[in-house]
Scaffold this motif. Sequence first.
Motif, PDB file in Angstrom:
ATOM      1  N   ASN A 155       0.862  -1.181   0.000  1.00  0.00           N
ATOM      2  CA  ASN A 155       0.000   0.000   0.000  1.00  0.00           C
ATOM      3  C   ASN A 155       0.898   1.230   0.000  1.00  0.00           C
ATOM      4  O   ASN A 155       2.125   1.124   0.084  1.00  0.00           O
ATOM      5  CB  ASN A 155      -0.978   0.002   1.185  1.00  0.00           C
ATOM      6  CG  ASN A 155      -0.271  -0.041   2.514  1.00  0.00           C
ATOM      7  OD1 ASN A 155       0.503   0.855   2.849  1.00  0.00           O
ATOM      8  ND2 ASN A 155      -0.518  -1.104   3.286  1.00  0.00           N
ATOM      9  N   GLU A 179       0.205   0.118  -9.780  1.00  0.00           N
ATOM     10  CA  GLU A 179      -1.086  -0.512  -9.525  1.00  0.00           C
ATOM     11  C   GLU A 179      -1.472  -1.387 -10.710  1.00  0.00           C
ATOM     12  O   GLU A 179      -1.101  -1.106 -11.854  1.00  0.00           O
ATOM     13  CB  GLU A 179      -2.184   0.542  -9.318  1.00  0.00           C
ATOM     14  CG  GLU A 179      -2.025   1.390  -8.081  1.00  0.00           C
ATOM     15  CD  GLU A 179      -3.131   2.443  -7.980  1.00  0.00           C
ATOM     16  OE1 GLU A 179      -3.958   2.538  -8.921  1.00  0.00           O
ATOM     17  OE2 GLU A 179      -3.167   3.172  -6.976  1.00  0.00           O
ATOM     18  N   ILE A 223      -4.986  -4.242 -11.829  1.00  0.00           N
ATOM     19  CA  ILE A 223      -6.262  -4.827 -11.440  1.00  0.00           C
ATOM     20  C   ILE A 223      -6.131  -6.339 -11.423  1.00  0.00           C
ATOM     21  O   ILE A 223      -5.777  -6.954 -12.427  1.00  0.00           O
ATOM     22  CB  ILE A 223      -7.396  -4.402 -12.386  1.00  0.00           C
ATOM     23  CG1 ILE A 223      -7.481  -2.873 -12.458  1.00  0.00           C
ATOM     24  CG2 ILE A 223      -8.727  -4.991 -11.931  1.00  0.00           C
ATOM     25  CD1 ILE A 223      -7.809  -2.220 -11.139  1.00  0.00           C
ATOM     26  N   ASN A 224      -6.415  -6.937 -10.287  1.00  0.00           N
ATOM     27  CA  ASN A 224      -6.400  -8.385 -10.144  1.00  0.00           C
ATOM     28  C   ASN A 224      -7.823  -8.828  -9.840  1.00  0.00           C
ATOM     29  O   ASN A 224      -8.270  -8.776  -8.700  1.00  0.00           O
ATOM     30  CB  ASN A 224      -5.445  -8.811  -9.027  1.00  0.00           C
ATOM     31  CG  ASN A 224      -5.356 -10.321  -8.885  1.00  0.00           C
ATOM     32  OD1 ASN A 224      -5.806 -11.073  -9.755  1.00  0.00           O
ATOM     33  ND2 ASN A 224      -4.786 -10.774  -7.775  1.00  0.00           N
ATOM     34  N   SER A 283     -11.348  -8.181  -9.322  1.00  0.00           N
ATOM     35  CA  SER A 283     -12.085  -6.970  -8.956  1.00  0.00           C
ATOM     36  C   SER A 283     -11.310  -6.138  -7.949  1.00  0.00           C
ATOM     37  O   SER A 283     -11.837  -5.162  -7.405  1.00  0.00           O
ATOM     38  CB  SER A 283     -13.451  -7.355  -8.364  1.00  0.00           C
ATOM     39  OG  SER A 283     -13.290  -8.177  -7.218  1.00  0.00           O
ATOM     40  N   THR A 284     -10.057  -6.503  -7.701  1.00  0.00           N
ATOM     41  CA  THR A 284      -9.249  -5.835  -6.687  1.00  0.00           C
ATOM     42  C   THR A 284      -8.096  -5.076  -7.328  1.00  0.00           C
ATOM     43  O   THR A 284      -7.444  -5.570  -8.248  1.00  0.00           O
ATOM     44  CB  THR A 284      -8.676  -6.861  -5.685  1.00  0.00           C
ATOM     45  OG1 THR A 284      -9.740  -7.623  -5.123  1.00  0.00           O
ATOM     46  CG2 THR A 284      -7.905  -6.160  -4.569  1.00  0.00           C
ATOM     47  N   THR A 285      -7.866  -3.871  -6.844  1.00  0.00           N
ATOM     48  CA  THR A 285      -6.709  -3.106  -7.279  1.00  0.00           C
ATOM     49  C   THR A 285      -5.528  -3.424  -6.372  1.00  0.00           C
ATOM     50  O   THR A 285      -5.568  -3.188  -5.168  1.00  0.00           O
ATOM     51  CB  THR A 285      -6.995  -1.595  -7.229  1.00  0.00           C
ATOM     52  OG1 THR A 285      -8.081  -1.286  -8.099  1.00  0.00           O
ATOM     53  CG2 THR A 285      -5.767  -0.803  -7.673  1.00  0.00           C
ATOM     54  N   GLU A 286      -4.494  -4.007  -6.962  1.00  0.00           N
ATOM     55  CA  GLU A 286      -3.293  -4.359  -6.213  1.00  0.00           C
ATOM     56  C   GLU A 286      -2.283  -3.215  -6.324  1.00  0.00           C
ATOM     57  O   GLU A 286      -2.137  -2.582  -7.370  1.00  0.00           O
ATOM     58  CB  GLU A 286      -2.669  -5.645  -6.762  1.00  0.00           C
ATOM     59  CG  GLU A 286      -3.593  -6.847  -6.784  1.00  0.00           C
ATOM     60  CD  GLU A 286      -3.769  -7.465  -5.410  1.00  0.00           C
ATOM     61  OE1 GLU A 286      -3.102  -7.004  -4.449  1.00  0.00           O
ATOM     62  OE2 GLU A 286      -4.555  -8.427  -5.290  1.00  0.00           O
ATOM     63  N   THR A 287      -1.577  -2.962  -5.229  1.00  0.00           N
ATOM     64  CA  THR A 287      -0.582  -1.890  -5.178  1.00  0.00           C
ATOM     65  C   THR A 287       0.774  -2.451  -4.802  1.00  0.00           C
ATOM     66  O   THR A 287       0.883  -3.319  -3.932  1.00  0.00           O
ATOM     67  CB  THR A 287      -0.991  -0.810  -4.156  1.00  0.00           C
ATOM     68  OG1 THR A 287      -2.249  -0.249  -4.528  1.00  0.00           O
ATOM     69  CG2 THR A 287       0.044   0.306  -4.095  1.00  0.00           C
TER      70      THR A 287
END
Length: 240
Positions: free
Chosen positions: A132, A156, A158-159, A161-165
């Motif tokens: 994060n 960033e 998109i994995n 429906s999740t945004t990975e940071t």
Amino acid sequence: MKQILIAGVIIAALTIEAVESLNCVQCSWTNSCTAASSSCSPDVQNSCISSFVNFTLGETNNSYSERSCSGDQCDAEGKMLVNFTVQVSDKDYVQFASHCCKTEGCNTKNPEAPSLDRINGTKECPACYGFNESSCRVNTTQKCNAEGTCVDLLAEYINGSTTETLWLKGCAKIDNSTCQFLSAGNKTVGGVIFRKFLCPQNDPTPVPPTNQTTTTPNASSKVSFTPLALASLLLLGLLL
């Protein structure tokens, strides 16, 4: 007779041809992309993109692939868009690779990621990683080879429906043109959004994220007037 001829010319003038769109393999970030190639929408049918992120950070070890269509132009023989590894420690690293091509279904495989360097230099870079924007606190350094440079990046993707940071600081062997391009901030390359990318020669001021909205038309082809249609219009002008 003249009326019939004019009518035929008008019909020919209105003839349009559907230009088949480029077919690319398309799948969002996944561990294994096995989708078949499919038609690209008109605004993103200039090239196919294949991207790959592979990382080992602490106990987390993952690889992700993405295949997509792109509106950006690509060389006929294809080219690497980005290709570098950030080493945070001897065991912790992240590999980024993205390749474009422009032939049918040419993005079926992952681009080849750069190999890990054997560190024998004395240069040192601040090093840390986090998942994060506030978790990468420098508490160590990573040695770097002479051709490497210190980097500080926030990325960033998109994995599902999740945004990975990913926030990384460490050493990377990266060419200057790529560093300058990514340092503008909020650059999207093959599905990875590089929100911030700092090299030593860049302005250390973070770049705030911007909202990006992409509208994808439902149509899968575009239209253009054929040479026959243009010639018919000229002939119609002579008849009239």
